[in-house]
Design a protein around this motif. Structure first.
Motif, PDB file in Angstrom:
ATOM      1  N   SER A 176       3.000   3.559  -0.175  1.00  0.00           N
ATOM      2  CA  SER A 176       1.772   3.674  -0.953  1.00  0.00           C
ATOM      3  C   SER A 176       1.177   5.072  -0.861  1.00  0.00           C
ATOM      4  O   SER A 176       0.567   5.563  -1.820  1.00  0.00           O
ATOM      5  N   ASP A 177       1.348   5.735   0.277  1.00  0.00           N
ATOM      6  CA  ASP A 177       0.827   7.088   0.430  1.00  0.00           C
ATOM      7  C   ASP A 177       1.502   8.044  -0.553  1.00  0.00           C
ATOM      8  O   ASP A 177       0.848   8.904  -1.157  1.00  0.00           O
ATOM      9  N   GLU A 178       2.805   7.889  -0.737  1.00  0.00           N
ATOM     10  CA  GLU A 178       3.528   8.737  -1.683  1.00  0.00           C
ATOM     11  C   GLU A 178       3.093   8.444  -3.114  1.00  0.00           C
ATOM     12  O   GLU A 178       2.956   9.367  -3.925  1.00  0.00           O
ATOM     13  N   GLU A 181       0.057  10.373  -3.781  1.00  0.00           N
ATOM     14  CA  GLU A 181       0.340  11.800  -3.974  1.00  0.00           C
ATOM     15  C   GLU A 181       0.907  12.064  -5.368  1.00  0.00           C
ATOM     16  O   GLU A 181       0.617  13.085  -5.992  1.00  0.00           O
ATOM     17  N   TYR A 311       4.392  14.400   9.942  1.00  0.00           N
ATOM     18  CA  TYR A 311       4.350  13.721   8.648  1.00  0.00           C
ATOM     19  C   TYR A 311       5.691  13.047   8.454  1.00  0.00           C
ATOM     20  O   TYR A 311       6.689  13.456   9.036  1.00  0.00           O
ATOM     21  N   GLY A 334       2.172   8.915   6.319  1.00  0.00           N
ATOM     22  CA  GLY A 334       3.161   8.536   5.327  1.00  0.00           C
ATOM     23  C   GLY A 334       3.542   7.068   5.369  1.00  0.00           C
ATOM     24  O   GLY A 334       2.702   6.169   5.416  1.00  0.00           O
ATOM     25  N   ASP A 338       2.493   1.984   6.309  1.00  0.00           N
ATOM     26  CA  ASP A 338       2.875   0.719   5.682  1.00  0.00           C
ATOM     27  C   ASP A 338       3.730  -0.146   6.600  1.00  0.00           C
ATOM     28  O   ASP A 338       3.539  -1.368   6.682  1.00  0.00           O
TER      29      ASP A 338
END
Length: 415
Positions: A176-178, A181, A311, A334, A338
């Motif tokens: 979800s973080d990607e 971005e 990261y 990152g 999740d």
């Protein structure tokens, strides 16, 4: 369905643990194998990095690795590969015009660049549209934010990578973080699908052989030996624990060779200096590269697995540890946000914070019942959410939407 996976620097045939060989190699190999197991034909295109490789290498039932000649038949650092991507795209286009796949899936931004170039030429030659899905595995904008001047990516990545994201038919984010971005690249949410990496839950199991260990409590980290993986922070955390009276040791698995050949790696010298500064010469083992088949035994030997990168686009190691029923202490970056569920399968700590890492690990080492509870929950989560059969099914749904869209476009054109 005929599927073309493109992974220009991360070949399924590579030895894991080197600077440019790690999670992406595992991901591409396992995804290809699982897609084929679901009844599809998969070709994996990668750059030929050694002389004498066959034109086609059978890898698994239904999976063929195709080494593509682009530049020297030798290992080239991935950040130096951009000038070779034109030649790489030429070979892809020729192969796909001769035998058109149903869908292309690029892995890493340079693979996406070559895949989109080649697919465009296939469209011109054969008509229709060859859909391209793209997984980045790491985003340059995040890498620059974390590494600053140490980022060795080519300068062109700043504008080429967002262009790949915008031109791909779908971007398959691994967490979800990607996905968040990617919205900064102006990629519409409708063209972003989140499909995580997976783990071989039949190989990484709680039961089985256990690697030899001492009477000390064992911490384990499995990582490429590069600074951003935070192995130095894990060593510093161990130093704090030992000074607090905890009888613990740390085993570090990773590197391009076995323990006898680690001294050729630049990061080894730095880690040795950290070990000496902390007075941990008899408590830290730099084990080097371990055969994939032996990894589960090492996970099983650990009381706690530490994943402390600064990261991490996704991170397969926490999944392997969880699948082996081991609790994980991970930095909250990152994909680890999740995969590791706070106070369920493990604990989160800030990156680059040995003090917080030591506190979290120390609390777990002092509480065997909580370690067992996290381990059971981790195994359950790995088996239900991250098995490769589940990841392949999720990926096939993405491909299905792309090919359905292409078929609809063809019918509309005919009408």
């Amino acid at each position: 369905m005929r599927i073309a996976l493109v992974s220009e620097h991360a070949s399924p045939l590579a030895v894991l643990g080197g600077v440019d060989a790690g999670g992406q190699n595992v991901h591409v190999a396992a995804l290809a194998t699982s897609l084929a197991a679901a009844g599809h034909v998969v070709d994996v295109y990668t750059r030929r990095d050694a002389p004498g490789l066959p034109e086609r290498v059978p890898f698994a039932p239904g999976v063929t690795v195709i080494p593509v000649t682009a530049g020297p038949e030798a290992v080239v650092p991935k950040d130096d590969l951009l000038p070779l991507m034109g030649e790489f795209a030429d070979a892809l286009a020729a192969a796909w015009i001769a035998d058109r796949p149903d869908v292309v899936h690029g892995h890493f931004w340079m693979s996406g660049l070559a895949s989109l170039d080649a697919a465009g030429r296939v469209d011109l030659a054969l008509g229709g549209h060859l859909p391209v899905a793209q997984t980045f595995h790491a985003l340059g904008v995040v890498k620059r934010r974390q590494q600053g001047a140490r980022d060795t990516s080519p300068a062109e990545r700043r504008f080429l990578e967002p262009d790949v994201a915008r031109r791909a038919d779908t971007v398959v984010a691994t967490c979800s973080d990607e996905a968040f971005e990617l919205k900064g690249f102006a990629v519409p949410s409708a063209r972003i699908a989140v499909v995580p990496c997976g783990v071989d839950t039949a190989h990484f199991t709680p039961d089985g052989p256990v690697a030899p260990r001492t009477e000390r409590l064992r911490l384990l980290t499995v990582s490429r030996l590069v600074p951003r993986k935070g192995v130095g922070n894990a060593i510093e955390a161990l130093g704090r624990l030992v000074r607090a009276g905890v009888d613990a040791e740390l085993v570090v698995i990773g590197g391009a060779g076995d323990a006898d050949h680690l001294e050729t790696e630049p990061e080894t010298e730095r880690l040795r200096a950290v070990i000496d500064a902390e007075g941990l010469q008899d408590r830290v083992v730099l084990a080097g590269s371990i055969e994939h088949g032996e990894l589960p035994a090492w996970y099983r030997s650990a009381d706690v697995v530490i994943c402390a990168p600064w990261y991490e686009p996704f991170g397969i190691v926490p999944l392997e540890a969880m699948s082996c029923g081991r609790p994980v202490v991970a930095t909250s970056v990152g994909g680890l946000i999740d995969t590791v569920v706070e106070d369920v399968t493990g604990l989160h700590v800030p990156p680059r914070d040995p003090e917080a890492l030591a506190e979290a690990v120390g609390g777990l080492l002092a509480d065997p019942q909580r370690r067992r509870r996290y381990g059971r929950a981790g195994r359950s989560r790995a088996a239900t959410r991250y098995s490769w059969s589940r990841i392949a099914a999720d990926t096939l749904r993405v491909y299905g939407r792309l090919t359905d869209r292409e078929r609809l476009a063809l019918r509309t054109g005919e009408a």
